[in-house]
Enzyme design. Structure first.
Site, mmCIF file in Angstrom:
data_model
loop_
_atom_site.group_PDB
_atom_site.id
_atom_site.type_symbol
_atom_site.label_atom_id
_atom_site.label_comp_id
_atom_site.label_asym_id
_atom_site.label_seq_id
_atom_site.Cartn_x
_atom_site.Cartn_y
_atom_site.Cartn_z
ATOM 1 N N GLU A 85 0.840 -1.189 0.000
ATOM 2 C CA GLU A 85 0.000 0.000 0.000
ATOM 3 C C GLU A 85 0.884 1.251 0.000
ATOM 4 O O GLU A 85 1.953 1.260 0.615
ATOM 5 C CB GLU A 85 -0.907 0.017 1.239
ATOM 6 C CG GLU A 85 -1.831 -1.189 1.355
ATOM 7 C CD GLU A 85 -2.946 -1.168 0.328
ATOM 8 O OE1 GLU A 85 -3.221 -0.086 -0.230
ATOM 9 O OE2 GLU A 85 -3.537 -2.238 0.084
ATOM 10 N N HIS A 86 0.441 2.294 -0.674
ATOM 11 C CA HIS A 86 1.164 3.566 -0.710
ATOM 12 C C HIS A 86 0.491 4.557 0.234
ATOM 13 O O HIS A 86 -0.744 4.647 0.280
ATOM 14 C CB HIS A 86 1.188 4.125 -2.129
ATOM 15 C CG HIS A 86 1.990 3.304 -3.087
ATOM 16 N ND1 HIS A 86 2.714 3.848 -4.123
ATOM 17 C CD2 HIS A 86 2.196 1.969 -3.176
ATOM 18 C CE1 HIS A 86 3.322 2.892 -4.798
ATOM 19 N NE2 HIS A 86 3.009 1.731 -4.240
#
Length: 240
Positions: A85-86
């Site tokens: 995930e960013h």
């Protein structure tokens, strides 16, 4: 883990009923574990301590990041289980800021190596999947999601939230369609936990006729005529 050791580990796993295809690499986590027998042909991110339950078939191609999977799972091709995930709260969502020198862009643009690293914190969380779960072709399950026993995920679905036991979900984002069985039957299935038994023992029962099958299994358990299947999981660290 050297290339020769990887070959040895793959062969040793196969002899114990664990087929992981060609997924092993020198980066394998020592606590990565498999409960025999199981089949995993998707690409596995081996730096995580994933766990795979017995009688589960995870057909490739596809991608597995960090998972804890129960028994008797069925996973179709092109399924993705977890992903990095960013962090959207930062200046940029670009992973380039994690390591500006990863592809040599720091030297290319400035003539010097960058010493500034900004890794994403907790960008991966385990996907926890229960027993007897079926995930259809091309589905995506986000990091950190829990999918309960007996659930079904439709093809091409995007699962971003937890899925209750025996729920059927589909869509993007995935939404509840219905439950596989009525409430009382689900309670019986969860209480029975039939997945604790071996495939050959269960196959002797009328699995295609659920009411009769549940009745027969409950009688067998009460009579003590079924022994739980309890093999020792195999960890890569024990073979290295």
């Amino acid at each position: 883990m050297s290339a020769s050791l990887s070959t040895y580990v793959s062969e040793t796993l196969r002899q114990r009923g664990i087929d992981v295809g060609h997924n092993l690499s020198p980066a394998a986590h020592p606590e990565l574990s498999f409960e025999p027998p199981t089949l995993v042909t998707k690409e596995i991110r081996l730096e995580f301590p994933s766990r795979f339950g017995a009688f589960t078939k995870i057909h490739g191609p596809g991608h597995v990041t960090w998972v804890e999977i129960g028994r008797y799972g069925s996973f179709a091709p092109f399924v993705t289980l977890g992903a990095n995930e960013h962090d959207m709260r930062r200046l940029s969502t670009s992973s380039s800021f994690e390591n500006p020198g990863l592809y040599g862009w720091d030297v290319l643009t400035s003539g010097a190596a960058s010493q500034d690293f900004h890794p994403f914190e907790k960008s991966v969380a385990p996907v926890r999947i229960g027993n007897d779960v079926w995930i259809g072709q091309g589905a995506f399950v986000a990091s950190g999601v829990t999918i309960g026993n007996g659930a079904v995920v439709g093809a091409l679905s995007c699962v971003t939230r937890d899925v209750p036991p025996y729920a059927i979900v589909a869509g993007n984002p995935a939404r509840l369609i219905r439950y596989r069985f009525d409430h009382e039957t689900i309670i019986r299935l969860e209480r029975l936990a039939w997945w604790r038994f071996a495939l050959v023992d269960l196959a002797r029962f009328p699995v295609t006729a659920l009411p009769e099958c549940l009745d027969a299994l409950e009688r067998a358990v009460e009579a003590g005529s079924l022994e739980p299947y309890d093999p020792s999981p195999v960890t890569l660290g024990s073979l290295a």
